[in-house]
Design a protein around this motif. Structure first.
Motif, short mmCIF file in Angstrom:
data_model
loop_
_atom_site.label_atom_id
_atom_site.label_comp_id
_atom_site.label_asym_id
_atom_site.label_seq_id
_atom_site.Cartn_x
_atom_site.Cartn_y
_atom_site.Cartn_z
N ASP A 43 -8.25 7.62 -5.30
CA ASP A 43 -7.81 8.22 -6.57
C ASP A 43 -8.88 8.07 -7.64
O ASP A 43 -9.03 8.92 -8.51
CB ASP A 43 -6.52 7.55 -7.05
CG ASP A 43 -5.32 8.02 -6.24
OD1 ASP A 43 -5.53 8.77 -5.26
OD2 ASP A 43 -4.18 7.64 -6.59
N GLY A 128 -9.52 9.69 4.42
CA GLY A 128 -8.36 9.55 3.54
C GLY A 128 -7.83 8.13 3.44
O GLY A 128 -6.76 7.90 2.89
N ARG A 131 -6.64 6.81 -0.05
CA ARG A 131 -5.69 7.57 -0.87
C ARG A 131 -4.76 6.64 -1.62
O ARG A 131 -4.24 5.68 -1.04
CB ARG A 131 -4.85 8.49 0.00
CG ARG A 131 -5.49 9.84 0.15
CD ARG A 131 -4.62 10.77 0.94
NE ARG A 131 -5.49 11.53 1.84
CZ ARG A 131 -5.12 11.99 3.02
NH1 ARG A 131 -3.89 11.78 3.46
NH2 ARG A 131 -5.97 12.65 3.76
N GLY A 132 -4.56 6.92 -2.89
CA GLY A 132 -3.66 6.11 -3.71
C GLY A 132 -4.31 4.84 -4.22
O GLY A 132 -3.66 4.03 -4.87
N PRO A 196 -3.71 3.60 3.35
CA PRO A 196 -3.61 4.53 2.22
C PRO A 196 -2.18 4.54 1.67
O PRO A 196 -1.22 4.31 2.42
CB PRO A 196 -3.97 5.88 2.84
CG PRO A 196 -3.85 5.70 4.32
CD PRO A 196 -4.08 4.26 4.61
N GLU A 198 0.75 6.69 -0.11
CA GLU A 198 1.23 8.01 -0.52
C GLU A 198 2.03 7.81 -1.80
O GLU A 198 2.49 6.70 -2.07
CB GLU A 198 2.09 8.64 0.59
CG GLU A 198 1.39 8.79 1.94
CD GLU A 198 0.06 9.54 1.89
OE1 GLU A 198 -0.16 10.35 0.97
OE2 GLU A 198 -0.79 9.29 2.78
N SER A 199 2.19 8.87 -2.59
CA SER A 199 2.82 8.67 -3.91
C SER A 199 4.22 8.10 -3.70
O SER A 199 4.97 8.54 -2.83
CB SER A 199 2.87 9.98 -4.68
OG SER A 199 3.58 10.94 -3.94
N ASP A 201 4.80 5.08 -2.60
CA ASP A 201 4.71 3.89 -1.75
C ASP A 201 4.53 2.64 -2.59
O ASP A 201 3.77 2.63 -3.55
CB ASP A 201 3.46 3.98 -0.84
CG ASP A 201 3.71 4.84 0.38
OD1 ASP A 201 4.82 5.42 0.46
OD2 ASP A 201 2.80 4.96 1.23
#
Ligand code: GDP
Ligand code: PGA
Ligand code: MN
Ligand code: MN
Length: 630
Positions: A43, A128, A131-132, A196, A198-199, A201
């Protein structure tokens, strides 16, 4: 090219990642970071400046999330406890890889996967992976910044815990970028915890990915990729990955050495100072020897490094100079006490990060061996379980056997004035050793350099908790204490050691080689030698041997090398501990037991095939003959 994997990935990416502010004009570094950003999809990207403010901010954030528990600010100011995932507590040797182009160059002691295949696998894991999360970019120097012996790396990581540990263990930040300039070389290091977000989490306290864990080295392109683990040896990539596995390859190519060695300064009562390097396998006494408070009156030990040494010859004086590439200690906690290692206890009084130790109800830390009795009141063990005296041995050990402290060298009261000398210190003696309940005497000296190399190659030790596995206590060969750390074929590594006398004008200036064993046990299973500060008595004998090589009262010439004559070791003050034949036993050379050692070594060395040096076969034959004729 070193960046080929990432370059491919960047091409595969359709959208260019957003431009970022970069604190450097090093075009290759900026390109590399952008390529990682494209691959890892964090991010945010944060370039570490290495400041106190940055460190404090990261710590505050981890405290808020419960990742780091602040200890009592009077008892342990600036110090924190972290509990790892119970499956992520040690180096994972089975998931560590040396991916040289040809398998033979990784040698029989390393796990190998074809580099092309590994790169495909890495892309799968790493794509990835951030991610986050935030990707931290850590420029770091192994060795004093600007030292001719120092080398620079840049690690990207998604673990703020790794960032704060790296700030203690290495030199990080803007000053390193300045030293790197616009085009100097750096070792690229990629690390992700492999989880990673995820939104929506919620992050784990200790994110990791054990099933996919791998610590990967490309020796030819000098790259490091580590996935799925946050444990120090797997994630602080400057340490084992760079300073040993990759640096050993660089050292082979440059004619220098990168070794699993402590460095200490030893001052005699006369004021004469000598420097000694020593290689013992993990959890076999390096940190303790390096920080030792000598019990021998008038003798002083000071620490330069406790784990890794980079050594290089000075052509002017033919001497081997060593630096400690690190700036902190990542020490084994259990067994550390005011009695065994007072200098370590003093060093960790403040600004120290503890992992997997126990927490007392006073807000202090504890581990087995720190005090005789377990603490009063409620204690939280390394797994987070509550323990009190009524529970006896339940939920013990309270600290994990491989629990650790991360603490700055600068705080050590026994640090040597030359600990960060950019030119290093000249080494007079090299010591090898391991944990050996039987057979191996307290100390002996090699007959000459080649014999010393055989002694290094034959190091064997009982397995400790520093590496995973259920073979604790079993004897394994660990040549030069480098078994888990050599970045190329160990047979070639033996040859490299044998080549040292040819690299100097005056080979008589080479360090003398010794072997020690602090861990001999009696029939009751107790250690026979008091160890720790009393090891100074063995160091004194070594210095005596260096100063008076002709003095026959100091040694007996045995088939395995020079062993102290009883009486040549200064035992004043500990006579009672070693009476009743203990010293005789500790200095005994049993030809039958040693012949069986020779057989085991011969068998072990077979695996190196034609990469095993003929000179060492000759040394082994000579040793066997001396034993048979004794
Ligand atoms: P390192 O991992 O090689 O740095 O080893 P450490 O110095 O951290 O020691 C590992 C373990 O061995 C600790 O539990 C120490 O207390 C113990 N140890 C270190 N030196 C000695 C010694 O001279 N005698 C005995 N009996 N134990 C030791
Ligand atoms: P150690 O360092 O040698 O102090 O145990 C860590 C390791 O080798 O895993
Ligand atoms: Mn080590
Ligand atoms: Mn250590």
């Amino acid at each position: 090219s070193p960046l080929s994997a990432s370059a491919t990935i960047q091409q595969a990416q359709s959208e260019e990642p957003p431009l970022m502010d970069t604190p450097t004009n090093h075009a290759k570094l900026v390109d590399w970071v952008r390529a990682q950003q494209a691959l890892l999809e964090p991010d945010n990207v944060h370039w570490c400046d290495g400041s106190q403010g940055e460190y404090d901010g990261l710590v505050a954030d981890m405290v808020e999330r419960g990742v780091m528990l602040p200890l009592d600010s009077n008892l342990r100011p600036g110090s924190f406890l972290t509990r790892t995932d119970p499956a992520d507590v040690a180096r994972s040797e089975s998931s560590t890889f040396i991916c040289s182009r040809d398998q033979i160059d990784a040698g029989p002691t390393n796990n190998w996967v074809d580099p092309k295949e590994m790169r495909t696998e890495l892309v799968k894991s790493f794509r990835g992976a951030m991610r986050g999360r935030t990707m931290y970019v850590i420029p770091f120097s192994m060795g004093p910044i600007g030292s001719p012996l120092a080398r620079i790396g840049v690690q990207v990581t998604d673990s703020p815990f790794v960032v704060v540990n790296m700030r203690i263990m290495t030199r990080i930040g803007q000053s390193v970028l300045d030293a790197l300039g616009n085009d100097k070389k750096f070792v690229p290091c990629v690390h992700s915890v492999g989880k990673p977000l995820e939104s929506g989490d919620k992050d784990a306290l200790w994110p990791c990915n054990i099933p996919q864990r791998k610590v990967v080295h490309f020796p030819e392109s000098r790259e490091i990729w580590s996935f799925g683990s946050g444990y120090g040896g797997n994630s602080l990539l400057g340490k084992k990955c760079f300073a040993l596995r990759i640096a050993s390859v660089m050292a082979r190519d440059e004619g220098s050495l990168a070794e699993h060695m402590l460095i200490l300064g030893l001052t005699a009562p006369s004021g004469k100072k000598s420097y000694i390097a020593a290689a013992f396998p993990s959890a076999c006494g390096k940190t303790n020897l390096a920080m030792m408070q000598a019990t021998l009156p008038g003798w002083k030990v000071q620490v330069i490094g406790d784990d890794i040494a980079w050594l290089r010859f000075n052509p002017q004086d033919s001497r081997l100079y060593a630096i400690n590439p690190e700036a902190g200690f990542f020490g084994v906690a259990p067994g550390t006490s005011a009695k065994t290692n007072p200098n370590a206890m003093e060093t960790i009084r403040k600004n120290t990060l503890f992992t997997n130790v126990a927490l007392t109800d006073k807000g202090d830390i504890w581990w087995e061996g720190m005090t005789k009795a377990r603490p009063e009141g409620k204690v939280v063990n390394w797994k987070g379980e509550i323990w009190d005296a009524s529970m006896g041995d339940q939920c013990t050990p309270l600290a994990h056997p491989n629990s650790r402290f991360t603490t700055p060298v600068d705080q050590c009261p026994a640090k040597d004035p030359a600990w960060d000398d950019p030119n290093g210190v000249p080494i007079s003696a090299i010591i090898f050793g391991g944990r050996r309940e039987t057979t191996v005497p307290l100390v002996f000296q090699a007959k000459d350099w080649n014999h010393g190399v055989l002694i290094g190659a034959s190091v064997a030790s009982e397995k400790t908790a520093a590496a995973e596995g259920n073979d604790l206590g079993q004897l394994r060969f660990d040549p030069f204490a480098m078994l888990p750390f050599v970045g190329y074929n160990m047979g070639d590594y033996f040859n490299h050691w044998l080549s040292m006398p040819n690299r100097v004008k005056d080979p008589s200036k080479l360090p003398k080689i010794f072997h020690v064993n602090w861990f001999r046990k009696d029939a009751n299973g107790s250690f026979m030698w008091p160890g720790f500060g009393d090891n100074s008595r063995v160091l004194k004998w070594m210095i005596d041997r260096l100063d008076h090589p002709e003095d026959q009262s100091l040694y007996t010439s045995t088939p395995i090398g020079y062993v102290p004559k009883i009486g040549s070791l200064d035992l004043r003050g500990i006579e009672k501990n070693v009476q009743g034949g203990v010293m005789e036993k500790l200095l005994e050379v049993n030809a039958q037991s040693y012949l069986s050692e020779v057989n085991k070594a011969r068998d072990y060395f077979k695996r190196f095939g034609d990469r095993f040096p003929a000179k060492l076969t000759k040394e082994l034959d000579d040793l066997e003959n001396r034993l048979r004729n004794s």
